[in-house]
Design an enzyme around this catalytic site. Structure first.
Site, PDB file in Angstrom:
ATOM      1  N   GLY A  61       0.827  -1.206   0.000  1.00 54.29           N
ATOM      2  CA  GLY A  61       0.000   0.000   0.000  1.00 54.29           C
ATOM      3  C   GLY A  61       0.862   1.258   0.000  1.00 54.29           C
TER       4      GLY A  61
ATOM      5  N   GLU B 121      20.769  -5.932 -22.185  1.00 53.73           N
ATOM      6  CA  GLU B 121      21.043  -7.245 -22.826  1.00 53.73           C
ATOM      7  C   GLU B 121      19.910  -7.688 -23.739  1.00 53.73           C
ATOM      8  OE1 GLU B 121      23.364 -10.128 -21.227  1.00 53.73           O
ATOM      9  OE2 GLU B 121      24.265  -8.862 -19.704  1.00 53.73           O
TER      10      GLU B 121
HETATM   11  C1  FAD Z   1      21.850   0.681 -16.769  1.00 52.29           C
HETATM   12  C2  FAD Z   1      22.225   0.125 -18.104  1.00 52.29           C
HETATM   13  C3  FAD Z   1      23.354  -0.677 -18.204  1.00 52.29           C
HETATM   14  C4  FAD Z   1      23.753  -1.155 -19.456  1.00 52.29           C
HETATM   15  N1  FAD Z   1      24.934  -1.873 -19.563  1.00 52.29           N
HETATM   16  C5  FAD Z   1      25.422  -2.139 -20.800  1.00 52.29           C
HETATM   17  C6  FAD Z   1      26.743  -2.693 -20.965  1.00 52.29           C
HETATM   18  O1  FAD Z   1      27.448  -2.982 -19.989  1.00 52.29           O
HETATM   19  N2  FAD Z   1      27.212  -2.879 -22.218  1.00 52.29           N
HETATM   20  C7  FAD Z   1      26.477  -2.575 -23.328  1.00 52.29           C
HETATM   21  O2  FAD Z   1      26.975  -2.760 -24.430  1.00 52.29           O
HETATM   22  N3  FAD Z   1      25.223  -2.052 -23.214  1.00 52.29           N
HETATM   23  C8  FAD Z   1      24.685  -1.827 -21.980  1.00 52.29           C
HETATM   24  N4  FAD Z   1      23.431  -1.276 -21.846  1.00 52.29           N
HETATM   25  C9  FAD Z   1      22.699  -0.913 -23.064  1.00 52.29           C
HETATM   26  C10 FAD Z   1      21.438  -1.719 -23.303  1.00 52.29           C
HETATM   27  O3  FAD Z   1      21.765  -2.996 -23.743  1.00 52.29           O
HETATM   28  C11 FAD Z   1      20.578  -0.925 -24.290  1.00 52.29           C
HETATM   29  O4  FAD Z   1      20.071   0.209 -23.603  1.00 52.29           O
HETATM   30  C12 FAD Z   1      19.444  -1.756 -24.846  1.00 52.29           C
HETATM   31  O5  FAD Z   1      19.936  -2.749 -25.706  1.00 52.29           O
HETATM   32  C13 FAD Z   1      18.409  -0.905 -25.600  1.00 52.29           C
HETATM   33  O6  FAD Z   1      19.006  -0.067 -26.512  1.00 52.29           O
HETATM   34  P1  FAD Z   1      18.591   1.491 -26.573  1.00 52.29           P
HETATM   35  O7  FAD Z   1      18.689   2.004 -25.196  1.00 52.29           O
HETATM   36  O8  FAD Z   1      19.402   2.127 -27.623  1.00 52.29           O
HETATM   37  O9  FAD Z   1      17.075   1.461 -26.985  1.00 52.29           O
HETATM   38  P2  FAD Z   1      16.505   1.429 -28.489  1.00 52.29           P
HETATM   39  O10 FAD Z   1      17.205   0.369 -29.247  1.00 52.29           O
HETATM   40  O11 FAD Z   1      16.520   2.808 -29.037  1.00 52.29           O
HETATM   41  O12 FAD Z   1      14.996   0.979 -28.230  1.00 52.29           O
HETATM   42  C14 FAD Z   1      13.981   1.907 -27.841  1.00 52.29           C
HETATM   43  C15 FAD Z   1      12.657   1.145 -27.757  1.00 52.29           C
HETATM   44  O13 FAD Z   1      12.315   0.599 -29.044  1.00 52.29           O
HETATM   45  C16 FAD Z   1      12.131  -0.796 -28.944  1.00 52.29           C
HETATM   46  N5  FAD Z   1      12.602  -1.433 -30.181  1.00 52.29           N
HETATM   47  C17 FAD Z   1      13.802  -1.225 -30.810  1.00 52.29           C
HETATM   48  N6  FAD Z   1      13.878  -1.977 -31.915  1.00 52.29           N
HETATM   49  C18 FAD Z   1      12.731  -2.690 -31.992  1.00 52.29           C
HETATM   50  C19 FAD Z   1      12.194  -3.661 -32.898  1.00 52.29           C
HETATM   51  N7  FAD Z   1      12.904  -4.103 -33.958  1.00 52.29           N
HETATM   52  N8  FAD Z   1      10.968  -4.159 -32.664  1.00 52.29           N
HETATM   53  C20 FAD Z   1      10.255  -3.764 -31.585  1.00 52.29           C
HETATM   54  N9  FAD Z   1      10.682  -2.850 -30.692  1.00 52.29           N
HETATM   55  C21 FAD Z   1      11.909  -2.328 -30.884  1.00 52.29           C
HETATM   56  C22 FAD Z   1      12.947  -1.232 -27.729  1.00 52.29           C
HETATM   57  O14 FAD Z   1      12.478  -2.457 -27.193  1.00 52.29           O
HETATM   58  C23 FAD Z   1      12.716  -0.054 -26.796  1.00 52.29           C
HETATM   59  O15 FAD Z   1      11.474  -0.212 -26.172  1.00 52.29           O
HETATM   60  C24 FAD Z   1      22.980  -0.860 -20.595  1.00 52.29           C
HETATM   61  C25 FAD Z   1      21.820  -0.082 -20.482  1.00 52.29           C
HETATM   62  C26 FAD Z   1      21.445   0.425 -19.262  1.00 52.29           C
HETATM   63  C27 FAD Z   1      20.222   1.295 -19.178  1.00 52.29           C
END
Ligand code: FAD
Length: 358
Positions: free
Chosen positions: A315, A339
């Protein structure tokens, strides 16, 4: 079919659970609040061999399996998934070498992680390329026997705490995050970084495959993290529901509350089984992106639901920092993002279901 643990796995779980109880749980709120890096706690985790679990004994590691690593990560995440992310990022950074590194590279880099308390980072994502890994803009050019690397990486876990002394490697801004605040996330910038050909992991055109194989091996860890978050959500909710009274009875007597607890229990069991199956496949050398994707997608969404329901069961108190459930909810959100987002897991799964039909 036998789902029981070996004696070594039982001992590993006991060690990780005890460590979490003594070292992590009492400090988790502090590091969440301040966003400081919990170096001392992680040093003790390293001393206790809870970091670098999958590094082979030949390089000074525990020689554990993916399942062993999942067991540890579930326990640590029960206490703080942010601290677990810091620890798991070391395994993530080491995995490309386990996938495609030469003997010399493994000796040089993996042995350093086990002989010194060091962090490493896996730099894949970029400002304009997260889900779309192939869209990355970082570039390597050949100069005789050397390579020169230029580019900018974003969201890199451990990016600000690694011991990166190669000229041209710089840490950029640190993110001020919603959750998992005990993990360090920064930009990493490469400016004319000179690399010798002996530092190439795999082949010149094989990087994408190495990155994908790395994710196949690491996604079960995220599902294991989710299992830890769900188990903590369930335990906190159960205890509170037995204590808190409304309308003259403990809220545990209301069926609406019971059903939320039952859903948490089901999702914990299902997440754990999917995690263990995915880890078992990795350990047999059968790298199947699809099982890892099931485990990651299901576990992350289940952890989000369970932690949100935990806040609901508490709550108004659940919405405050007096209790640990709001942290669980903020921390869980990241599991649906990094990931490979929950959407990307579904893209992978749907592609597998549809085969070449579309
Ligand atoms: C705290 C944190 C730690 C991280 N650590 C690491 C790390 O150690 N090393 C590393 O390399 N990366 C790391 N990442 C990066 C992480 O893997 C990415 O943020 C993630 O893969 C999403 O990429 P983006 O943020 O560019 O989102 P985008 O790719 O821009 O996606 C934006 C939205 O669109 C959706 N979307 C994109 N493409 C499609 C599709 N084809 N179909 C449907 N929906 C889609 C996504 O699901 C999301 O909802 C980390 C991220 C965070 C926030």
């Amino acid at each position: 079919m036998d789902l029981s643990y070996t004696e070594d796995q039982d001992a590993l779980v006991r060690t990780a659970r005890e460590f979490t109880r003594k070292e992590i749980i009492p400090k988790a709120a502090h590091f969440d609040e301040t966003g400081e890096f919990p170096r001392e706690i992680l040093k003790r985790a390293w001393d206790t061999s809870l970091m670098n679990v999958e590094i082979p004994e030949a390089y000074g590691g525990l020689g554990g399996s993916c399942l062993d690593n999942c067991l540890v990560q579930e326990e640590v995440s029960f206490g703080c998934s942010g601290m677990n992310t810091s620890m798991a990022a070391n395994s993530l950074g080491a995995t490309p070498l386990l996938v495609a590194g030469t003997e010399e590279q493994r000796k040089k880099y993996l042995s350093r992680l086990t002989s010194e308390f060091l962090f490493c980072a896996y730099c894949c994502s970029e400002p304009d390329a997260g889900s779309d890994v192939a869209g990355m803009r970082s570039r390597v050019t050949r100069h005789g026997d050397d390579y020169v690397l230029n580019g900018q990486k974003r969201w890199i876990t451990n990016g600000g705490v690694v011991d990166a002394d190669t000229p041209g490697v710089k840490t950029g801004r640190k993110e001020d995050k919603m959750g998992q605040r005990a993990s360090n996330t920064t930009d990493v910038i490469f400016e004319d970084v000179k690399l010798h050909k002996s530092q190439l992991v795999g082949t010149e055109d094989g990087g994408f495959k190495v990155a994908m194989k790395t994710f196949d091996r690491s996604r079960p860890w995220i599902a294991a993290t989710a299992a830890g978050v769900i188990r903590r959500s369930l335990e906190e909710s159960r205890n509170y529901a037995l204590e808190r009274k409304t309308f003259g009875v403990p809220i545990a007597q209301h069926q609406a509350i019971q059903f939320m607890l039952a859903e948490m229990a089901i999702s914990y069991e299902a997440t754990r089984l999917l995690t263990h199956k995915a880890a078992w496949q990795v350990d047999k050398g059968d790298l199947s992106a699809i099982t890892s994707a099931y485990a990651k997608a299901y576990g992350a969404d289940a952890a989000m639901r369970a932690s949100t329901d935990a806040v609901q069961i508490f709550g108004g108190y659940g919405y405050t920092k007096e209790y640990p459930v709001e942290k669980l909810m903020r921390d869980a959100k990241l599991l649906q993002i990094y990931e490979g987002t929950s959407q990307i897991q579904r893209v992978v799964i749907a592609r597998n279901v549809l085969g070449r039909q579309v």
